[in-house]
Motif scaffolding. Sequence first.
Motif, PDB file in Angstrom:
ATOM      1  N   LEU A 127       0.870  -1.174   0.000  1.00  0.00           N
ATOM      2  CA  LEU A 127       0.000   0.000   0.000  1.00  0.00           C
ATOM      3  C   LEU A 127       0.909   1.226   0.000  1.00  0.00           C
ATOM      4  O   LEU A 127       1.405   1.656   1.042  1.00  0.00           O
ATOM      5  CB  LEU A 127      -0.919  -0.022   1.224  1.00  0.00           C
ATOM      6  CG  LEU A 127      -1.851  -1.244   1.318  1.00  0.00           C
ATOM      7  CD1 LEU A 127      -2.584  -1.256   2.651  1.00  0.00           C
ATOM      8  CD2 LEU A 127      -2.840  -1.251   0.158  1.00  0.00           C
ATOM      9  N   THR A 132      -1.362  -5.336   2.103  1.00  0.00           N
ATOM     10  CA  THR A 132      -2.779  -5.664   2.055  1.00  0.00           C
ATOM     11  C   THR A 132      -3.156  -6.797   3.003  1.00  0.00           C
ATOM     12  O   THR A 132      -4.329  -6.967   3.330  1.00  0.00           O
ATOM     13  CB  THR A 132      -3.192  -6.072   0.627  1.00  0.00           C
ATOM     14  OG1 THR A 132      -2.321  -7.121   0.173  1.00  0.00           O
ATOM     15  CG2 THR A 132      -3.097  -4.876  -0.315  1.00  0.00           C
ATOM     16  N   GLN A 133      -2.178  -7.577   3.458  1.00  0.00           N
ATOM     17  CA  GLN A 133      -2.451  -8.656   4.405  1.00  0.00           C
ATOM     18  C   GLN A 133      -1.167  -9.003   5.139  1.00  0.00           C
ATOM     19  O   GLN A 133      -0.069  -8.667   4.697  1.00  0.00           O
ATOM     20  CB  GLN A 133      -2.988  -9.903   3.694  1.00  0.00           C
ATOM     21  CG  GLN A 133      -1.964 -10.568   2.763  1.00  0.00           C
ATOM     22  CD  GLN A 133      -2.558 -11.756   2.020  1.00  0.00           C
ATOM     23  OE1 GLN A 133      -3.601 -11.657   1.394  1.00  0.00           O
ATOM     24  NE2 GLN A 133      -1.882 -12.894   2.103  1.00  0.00           N
ATOM     25  N   THR A 179      -9.692  -4.901   8.770  1.00  0.00           N
ATOM     26  CA  THR A 179      -9.389  -5.000   7.339  1.00  0.00           C
ATOM     27  C   THR A 179      -8.420  -6.121   7.007  1.00  0.00           C
ATOM     28  O   THR A 179      -8.335  -6.548   5.853  1.00  0.00           O
ATOM     29  CB  THR A 179      -8.790  -3.678   6.826  1.00  0.00           C
ATOM     30  OG1 THR A 179      -7.512  -3.467   7.462  1.00  0.00           O
ATOM     31  CG2 THR A 179      -9.715  -2.506   7.141  1.00  0.00           C
ATOM     32  N   GLU A 184      -5.325  -5.674   6.927  1.00  0.00           N
ATOM     33  CA  GLU A 184      -4.111  -5.037   6.417  1.00  0.00           C
ATOM     34  C   GLU A 184      -3.030  -5.039   7.503  1.00  0.00           C
ATOM     35  O   GLU A 184      -3.328  -5.024   8.698  1.00  0.00           O
ATOM     36  CB  GLU A 184      -4.415  -3.599   5.969  1.00  0.00           C
ATOM     37  CG  GLU A 184      -5.338  -3.548   4.760  1.00  0.00           C
ATOM     38  CD  GLU A 184      -5.720  -2.126   4.371  1.00  0.00           C
ATOM     39  OE1 GLU A 184      -5.321  -1.183   5.116  1.00  0.00           O
ATOM     40  OE2 GLU A 184      -6.413  -1.946   3.357  1.00  0.00           O
TER      41      GLU A 184
END
Length: 427
Positions: free
Chosen positions: A51, A71-72, A146, A148
């Motif tokens: 990101l 993102t993860q 999320t 994230e």
Amino acid sequence: MRLGLLRDFARLPPNDTGANAVLRAALIFLLTLAAALPASAQGFGAMARVLGAESALEDRGPGAEMTLALTQAVPFRVFTLADPYRVVIDFRQVAWSGLPPGFDASDAVTSVETGAAFQPGWSRMVLTLDAPLMPAVAAMETDPTTGEARVILRLDPATEDGFAAQAGPPPGAEAGLLVTAGQPDPSALSRTDGRLVVVLDPGHGGVDPGAVRGDLHEANIVLTFARELREALRRTGRVEVVMTRDADIFVPLPTRITLARAAGADLFISIHADAVAEGRAQGATVYTLSEMASDAASAALAEQHDRADLLEGVDLSGADDVVADILMDLARVETAPRAAALADGLVAQISASGLELHSSPRGEAGFTVLKAADIPSVLLEIGFMSAEGDLDNLMNPDWRAEMQAALVTAILDWAEADAARAALLRQ
């Protein structure tokens, strides 16, 4: 989630009656519903992306600090290399295309290279330094909503001798980059060598020290043990090891499970050395998951472990939705007996090695960290810090080496037997 098992259940003979017919109808409905879920709800093993807007590398006083937003959550490791001074950060499958052009705003870091590591399944970032800097903080925070993740790496000044003493790749890791720029080729990152992927989870860490005896903290003791066990497993040449933490940092319990899934874990072993306030507890114990604890002590221990997440404000009391519960229960039809076989094998090998076991060496309890429905998981108490004999053993490198050798044998034996069982099921 392993949907293959669920599809097998859904293919029960159509002339089944009673419970099987009801189960088959329910599974067809659930599989249809699961197929309609968004990809983000199913892609535990997907490649993480950077990101860019939330990522930066900047000077911090005489050192530097990197924030890398993903993102993860994915497992990662950090090591240093000399001549020239470099810090290497390896991740399980990160696509670097989102890294912004102005990412490196640090004068202390002369260049940033990204690509794939030589070891299959790993992506790599290499920071070349103007002067020796050592990692002071290497931590990952995960957003519980999320999913994230944010990796924080702080580099502080070090002496040339101090840097040289710590420099060098971990066993099995090459020093260079397979690809020097751009997004790694996913086909090059897949694990094709047939090695068993074992995730070791040293309990506690950071704001949660675990059991404490004087100046000894459980979090540090089990981290040392896990690092040594990792090297013992890697030396066999048959195992790839991923750690949920490799420093004194806090990792929430759900994140530990997420990291295991992202690593493609074949099995998950959480390592502890607790203390008990009342009664006698001594020797190794192996636990598997059960909503009904095998005894009051096991229930109390599970509650004690899970309560630690409240230190970081993680609420574990919310109920999963009905569909998720049923799907996870069905996945556990496969993983529960495999986890039990691993736990039984660990106990048998510890006993065969002449090492002390608890009077009830096999327990069951609702440990949150064991709730990955798709990964055989066990929690291993290598001893109890509240027992003087156990504490002496835990601090003795010779005893630790004997225990680690027993665990390595048990894990390899389990892997062979598990593969044989899987081959029979496919016939």
